[in-house]
Scaffold this active site. Sequence first.
Site, PDB file in Angstrom:
ATOM      1  N   HIS A 160       2.480  -3.392  -1.912  1.00  0.00           N
ATOM      2  CA  HIS A 160       2.231  -2.312  -2.882  1.00  0.00           C
ATOM      3  C   HIS A 160       3.209  -1.151  -2.729  1.00  0.00           C
ATOM      4  O   HIS A 160       3.273  -0.292  -3.598  1.00  0.00           O
ATOM      5  CB  HIS A 160       0.792  -1.797  -2.725  1.00  0.00           C
ATOM      6  CG  HIS A 160      -0.234  -2.803  -3.135  1.00  0.00           C
ATOM      7  ND1 HIS A 160      -0.982  -2.698  -4.281  1.00  0.00           N
ATOM      8  CD2 HIS A 160      -0.611  -3.977  -2.567  1.00  0.00           C
ATOM      9  CE1 HIS A 160      -1.783  -3.739  -4.394  1.00  0.00           C
ATOM     10  NE2 HIS A 160      -1.582  -4.527  -3.357  1.00  0.00           N
ATOM     11  N   ASP A 367       7.823   6.215  -3.976  1.00  0.00           N
ATOM     12  CA  ASP A 367       6.495   5.651  -4.234  1.00  0.00           C
ATOM     13  C   ASP A 367       6.665   4.230  -4.742  1.00  0.00           C
ATOM     14  O   ASP A 367       7.549   3.965  -5.570  1.00  0.00           O
ATOM     15  CB  ASP A 367       5.778   6.499  -5.312  1.00  0.00           C
ATOM     16  CG  ASP A 367       4.268   6.508  -5.147  1.00  0.00           C
ATOM     17  OD1 ASP A 367       3.722   5.513  -4.646  1.00  0.00           O
ATOM     18  OD2 ASP A 367       3.638   7.514  -5.519  1.00  0.00           O
TER      19      ASP A 367
HETATM   20  P1  ADP Z   1      -1.460   5.760  -3.667  1.00  0.00           P
HETATM   21  O1  ADP Z   1      -1.806   4.329  -3.771  1.00  0.00           O
HETATM   22  O2  ADP Z   1      -0.263   6.018  -2.815  1.00  0.00           O
HETATM   23  O3  ADP Z   1      -2.600   6.630  -3.287  1.00  0.00           O
HETATM   24  P2  ADP Z   1      -1.334   5.712  -6.606  1.00  0.00           P
HETATM   25  O4  ADP Z   1      -0.971   6.805  -7.534  1.00  0.00           O
HETATM   26  O5  ADP Z   1      -0.681   4.395  -6.883  1.00  0.00           O
HETATM   27  O6  ADP Z   1      -1.020   6.235  -5.128  1.00  0.00           O
HETATM   28  O7  ADP Z   1      -2.893   5.445  -6.648  1.00  0.00           O
HETATM   29  C1  ADP Z   1      -3.819   6.455  -6.375  1.00  0.00           C
HETATM   30  C2  ADP Z   1      -5.174   6.041  -6.941  1.00  0.00           C
HETATM   31  O8  ADP Z   1      -6.174   6.882  -6.381  1.00  0.00           O
HETATM   32  C3  ADP Z   1      -5.244   6.196  -8.445  1.00  0.00           C
HETATM   33  O9  ADP Z   1      -6.045   5.190  -9.004  1.00  0.00           O
HETATM   34  C4  ADP Z   1      -5.885   7.584  -8.601  1.00  0.00           C
HETATM   35  O10 ADP Z   1      -6.634   7.737  -9.787  1.00  0.00           O
HETATM   36  C5  ADP Z   1      -6.790   7.661  -7.395  1.00  0.00           C
HETATM   37  N1  ADP Z   1      -6.884   9.048  -6.928  1.00  0.00           N
HETATM   38  C6  ADP Z   1      -5.867   9.856  -6.577  1.00  0.00           C
HETATM   39  N2  ADP Z   1      -6.322  11.088  -6.230  1.00  0.00           N
HETATM   40  C7  ADP Z   1      -7.644  11.037  -6.363  1.00  0.00           C
HETATM   41  C8  ADP Z   1      -8.706  11.989  -6.161  1.00  0.00           C
HETATM   42  N3  ADP Z   1      -8.482  13.253  -5.744  1.00  0.00           N
HETATM   43  N4  ADP Z   1      -9.962  11.569  -6.391  1.00  0.00           N
HETATM   44  C9  ADP Z   1     -10.197  10.301  -6.792  1.00  0.00           C
HETATM   45  N5  ADP Z   1      -9.259   9.378  -6.999  1.00  0.00           N
HETATM   46  C10 ADP Z   1      -8.001   9.734  -6.792  1.00  0.00           C
HETATM   47  C1  G6P Z   2      -1.705   3.069  -0.597  1.00  0.00           C
HETATM   48  C2  G6P Z   2      -1.486   1.789   0.176  1.00  0.00           C
HETATM   49  C3  G6P Z   2      -2.806   1.049   0.381  1.00  0.00           C
HETATM   50  C4  G6P Z   2      -3.829   1.979   1.023  1.00  0.00           C
HETATM   51  C5  G6P Z   2      -3.962   3.260   0.207  1.00  0.00           C
HETATM   52  C6  G6P Z   2      -4.912   4.261   0.832  1.00  0.00           C
HETATM   53  O1  G6P Z   2      -2.153   2.737  -1.852  1.00  0.00           O
HETATM   54  O2  G6P Z   2      -0.546   0.978  -0.508  1.00  0.00           O
HETATM   55  O3  G6P Z   2      -2.629  -0.096   1.182  1.00  0.00           O
HETATM   56  O4  G6P Z   2      -5.078   1.336   1.124  1.00  0.00           O
HETATM   57  O5  G6P Z   2      -2.691   3.869   0.068  1.00  0.00           O
HETATM   58  O6  G6P Z   2      -4.581   4.498   2.161  1.00  0.00           O
HETATM   59  P1  G6P Z   2      -5.583   4.219   3.353  1.00  0.00           P
HETATM   60  O7  G6P Z   2      -4.747   4.397   4.569  1.00  0.00           O
HETATM   61  O8  G6P Z   2      -6.649   5.256   3.195  1.00  0.00           O
HETATM   62  O9  G6P Z   2      -6.121   2.828   3.200  1.00  0.00           O
END
Ligand code: ADP
Ligand code: G6P
Length: 463
Positions: A160, A367
């Site tokens: 991912h 990212d």
């Molecule tokens: P990452 O996987 O690195 O966290 P992404 O943008 O790909 O970044 O995915 C983040 C996911 O988490 C999205 O589905 C987003 O809606 C959710 N998310 C991000 N911030 C919040 C928050 N403060 N509360 C709830 N969901 C969140």
């Molecule tokens: C990114 C990573 C995931 C991970 C998520 C939240 O989306 O690609 O593998 O699960 O961040 O991070 P955490 O360490 O809380 O699982």
Amino acid sequence: MSRESEFVVVANRLPVDRVADGNGWRRSPGGLVSAIAPVMRSRQGTWVGWSGAAGERLAPFTEDGMHLVPVEQTAEDVELYYEGFSNATLWPLYHDVVAPPVYDRAMWDAYVRVNERFAAAAAETAAEGAVVWVQDYQLQLVPAMLRELRPDLRIGFFLHIPFPPLELFYQLPWRRQILEGLLGADLVGFQLPGAAANFVRLCRRLLDARTAKQDIEWEGRSVRARAFPISVDVEELRDLIARPEVRWRADEIRADLGGGTVLLGVDRLDYTKGITQRLQAFGELFADRELKPGEAVFAQIATPSRERVEQYQLLRDQIEQQVGRINGQYAELGSPVVHYLHTSYDREELAALFLAADVMVVTPLRDGMNLVAKEYVACREDLRGTLVLSEFAGAAPELRRGAFLVNPYDIDGLKDTMLAAIRCEPAEQGRRMRTMRKRVLEHDVDRWAAAFLDSLEGEPAAA
Ligand code: ADP
Ligand code: G6P
């Protein structure tokens, strides 16, 4: 549940996380869960993963329509494998070393040990000839370990996050083992073609493997490396924004924020997300008198993440000081210019925030994809709002024609781009949003999963 599942997902985290008091569950943070959960619900598989709590031994259970098989992690595993090798070594290394990676042998040993445990749990869960889909950087050794235990399985792996270029990957003391681990899969999926190319090149250089285009010959098998840009659950978001209570809430948020232009950031609190850079740029717009208090406001929602890892603690302190400084200098009584919330929200509140935002600011330093950018686009059926998007987000190639692209390291560029997005006329907003929506709506998460799984099962589909 012994050797019964025809479709198994293996991920470090289960889609639900233990709530702090130990009673009940809530959705786990991050993009992996946002993307894989809808796929699981529609395919009725089994999800093998960790509950998020140290030392918890749980029997398989069903939650939110998904069958879950917990894998235990001791407090030591959490420290060395999860906070250590996964998030203090691999995470920064794979994100362009935006923080210095830690190379520690005890962390590596824990990574091997925990990957073995996940492979054993998957081997116990999968039916004869089943499809097993291993997820992300925490489990890169699982494909080869699982193949050793169960050569009958069809094994896919999806990363991912970005996969680094040679010059960076070479730093890793255990670089060969990681590549060999991934080569246990039949299909290794990446977000972008460049990442797949990095992987193939590394297999050739470091392992002397024979490669042809994106295929790698390894131990008498052919392993395919391909790009599958991940996406969002358009159905779910469409349903959310159709709810009257979500629309009312969006109006309420706008009113609470004072009626000026609303800029929004929604991220896990992570140093890869470029939060400090965007806040600095926004603050300087007030210093330069390009913006006046009351005219624009920045709402930054930051989900708590990996809170025991040092770099995350430093970042939190830095952001909180910065928000205080900006408000101290530019806010007026009763109207802060930055609203900062260190919390996670449910999907309804997030959808309302997306509807309330005039400018969505997504400026990661690196990212894999960034689903928040695509979620914002999917929610803006009204064709309003603009997206400021980092060139270093995996989503940039797909959204480049509608977004305001920016180099997040360039603070002056960020300021100019934010201003352009704030001042964008409604007709231009519509044109840009329509272009982005076409891409996101046509390439949703179902299509992504179908493309990967059809390819794994031997029927290539359009990605
Ligand atoms: P990452 O996987 O690195 O966290 P992404 O943008 O790909 O970044 O995915 C983040 C996911 O988490 C999205 O589905 C987003 O809606 C959710 N998310 C991000 N911030 C919040 C928050 N403060 N509360 C709830 N969901 C969140
Ligand atoms: C990114 C990573 C995931 C991970 C998520 C939240 O989306 O690609 O593998 O699960 O961040 O991070 P955490 O360490 O809380 O699982």
